[in-house]
Write an enzyme that holds these catalytic residues in place. Structure first.
Site, short mmCIF file in Angstrom:
data_model
loop_
_atom_site.label_atom_id
_atom_site.label_comp_id
_atom_site.label_asym_id
_atom_site.label_seq_id
_atom_site.Cartn_x
_atom_site.Cartn_y
_atom_site.Cartn_z
N THR A 145 0.84 -1.20 0.00
CA THR A 145 0.00 0.00 0.00
C THR A 145 0.88 1.25 0.00
OG1 THR A 145 -1.76 -1.17 1.15
CG2 THR A 145 -1.81 1.23 1.29
N ASN A 157 -7.10 -9.62 -6.97
CA ASN A 157 -7.04 -10.32 -5.68
C ASN A 157 -8.34 -11.05 -5.36
OD1 ASN A 157 -7.76 -7.44 -5.49
ND2 ASN A 157 -8.21 -7.89 -3.37
N GLN A 206 -0.41 -9.62 -6.43
CA GLN A 206 -0.90 -11.01 -6.51
C GLN A 206 -0.21 -11.80 -7.62
OE1 GLN A 206 -2.79 -12.40 -4.27
NE2 GLN A 206 -3.85 -10.73 -3.24
N SER A 261 4.38 -7.20 -2.46
CA SER A 261 4.15 -7.27 -1.02
C SER A 261 4.71 -8.57 -0.46
CB SER A 261 2.63 -7.23 -0.78
OG SER A 261 2.37 -7.28 0.60
N CYS A 301 -10.66 -7.16 4.58
CA CYS A 301 -10.93 -5.75 4.81
C CYS A 301 -10.57 -5.46 6.26
CB CYS A 301 -12.41 -5.53 4.53
SG CYS A 301 -13.07 -4.03 5.14
N1 PLP Z 1 -2.89 -4.77 -4.11
C1 PLP Z 1 -3.45 -5.99 -4.15
C2 PLP Z 1 -3.90 -6.54 -5.47
C3 PLP Z 1 -3.63 -6.72 -2.97
O1 PLP Z 1 -4.20 -7.93 -3.01
C4 PLP Z 1 -3.20 -6.15 -1.74
C5 PLP Z 1 -3.43 -6.86 -0.47
O2 PLP Z 1 -4.41 -7.55 -0.30
C6 PLP Z 1 -2.60 -4.89 -1.76
C7 PLP Z 1 -2.47 -4.23 -2.96
C8 PLP Z 1 -2.09 -4.25 -0.49
O3 PLP Z 1 -0.94 -4.91 -0.02
P1 PLP Z 1 -0.37 -4.62 1.46
O4 PLP Z 1 -1.28 -5.31 2.38
O5 PLP Z 1 1.02 -5.17 1.46
O6 PLP Z 1 -0.37 -3.16 1.66
#
Ligand code: PLP
Length: 376
Positions: free
Chosen positions: A73, A149, A177, A197, A316
């Site tokens: 994020t 995701n 992902q 991530s 969430c």
């Molecule tokens: N983008 C996607 C497609 C995700 O699935 C996620 C997490 O679920 C994120 C971004 C955010 O990742 P993080 O939890 O490392 O901030």
């Protein structure tokens, strides 16, 4: 008696890999600050350098293109908010299937946000994207995901690269992902920036990375003490970085060995005949499906009581179950989306896990149908 806990929610977070656990524990015993020039500091610096190489190798990036961040994020926000400033973007282009990390960062820029629709199969509407690019007056920042995701739909990345790459517009890809499951070739492909991530590939949460090309490497959201070559201030979390590196080195092999696509096929073969599986071209680890009139909130509660952890969509932070913007964008009715469950498998999934899910879901269906029969 403790109930057997079966984890089928790898898209929310992958269980910790033994390699990542060992790397984290070893690093926790080291003392100091990686920026110190003495031996203690250098030992931590070495861990970070090794991890940078391991992640670069998995992502097809050069080591210098890897910036460790506190999460994907954060990397996404840096790419979009920082990128829009650095490139004098006039608008942000996203798709209707983006994770909130992308859509909220786009909104934060204060620039117009153009949202490209999804087709019924979950793919980004590339004709609409081509039209938006063709009609652009100024510099666009295009921010799209690679693998969804919620549905596991794999976006046609070669076509997106061919569409945006040759233009002057900036391309950011949320590869969270995709990492470890699809070959990433960051250095040689079109995107200017990508985010990944740790906890999706078996490291602990709290670590991510921005991959950034030299010409795009002007983004400075958190300058601080100049760590990460001035691109992300703050003393590095060496243990988490080492764990992320170790996970990057081990994940693809472990994921491959689990033969996740075959397990997913087994799961789908065991679904009731009236189940609707969402998404066309999907990664082999996700089944997002609905059985009409079997609400996901009820099914999830029943599965949880049986020790089976699945999801109704994306995880969430508040833990609440909300309507899926991804399924809505694919044209799925709100009524059917209310019944959607996401089962996502990973490196330690087994046929026994899948069979337990099939039996558990079947028992919930039978109970619901018996109740409905009594009520009728
Ligand atoms: N983008 C996607 C497609 C995700 O699935 C996620 C997490 O679920 C994120 C971004 C955010 O990742 P993080 O939890 O490392 O901030």
């Amino acid at each position: 008696m403790t109930r057997p806990a079966i984890y089928l929610d790898h898209n929310a977070a992958s269980p910790l890999l033994p390699e990542a656990r060992s790397a984290l524990i070893a690093a926790l015993d080291l003392v100091g600050n990686p920026s110190s020039v003495h031996g203690h500091g250098r030992a931590l610096r070495n861990l970070i350098d090794t991890a940078r190489g391991q992640l670069a190798s998995l992502a097809g990036a050069e080591r210098k293109q890897v910036v460790f961040t506190g999460s994907a994020t954060e990397a996404i926000t840096q790419a979009i908010v920082g990128g829009a400033k650095s490139f004098d973007s006039t608008a942000i282009v996203i798709s209707a299937g983006e994770h909130a990390a992308v859509s909220k960062a786009a909104a934060m820029t204060g620039l117009p946000v153009i949202t490209i629709g999804l087709l019924a199969d979950g793919c980004i509407d590339l004709d609409q994207l081509a039209q938006v690019i063709g009609a652009a007056q100024g510099q666009l920042l295009v921010a799209l995901h690679w693998v969804n995701n919620e549905t596991g739909v794999v976006q046609p990345m070669a076509r997106i690269n061919a569409l945006v790459g040759p233009t002057r517009h900036t391309l950011f890809i949320d590869a969270v992902q995709a990492l470890g499951k699809i070959p990433l070739d960051f250095a040689a492909s079109a995107p200017d920036m990508m985010a990944v991530s740790g906890h999706k590939i078996g490291s602990p949460a709290g670590i991510g990375a921005l991959l950034v090309k030299a010409h795009a490497d002007v983004v400075r959201l958190i300058p601080g003490g100049g760590q990460e070559q001035g691109r992300r201030g703050g003393t590095e979390a060496a243990g988490l970085i080492a764990a992320f590196g170790a996970a990057a080195a081990a994940f693809a092999d472990r994921y491959g060995a689990a033969d996740v696509a075959a397990l997913t096929a087994r799961l789908e073969a065991g679904l009731p005949a009236d189940a609707v599986v969402f998404g066309g071209e999907r990664l082999g680890n996700v089944t997002n499906f609905a059985v009409p009139r079997v609400k996901n909130s009820t099914a999830m509660m029943g599965l949880d009581l049986l020790g089976l952890s699945v999801s109704s969509g994306s995880a969430c932070s508040s833990g609440k179950v909300g309507p899926s913007h991804v399924l809505a964008a694919m044209g799925v009715s709100a009524e059917l989306a209310d019944c959607a469950l996401r089962v996502s498998l990973g490196w330690n999934s087994t046929a026994a896990d899948v069979d337990a899910f099939t039996a558990g879901y079947q028992s919930i269906l039978e109970r619901q149908r018996a109740r409905q029969g009594q009520a009728a």
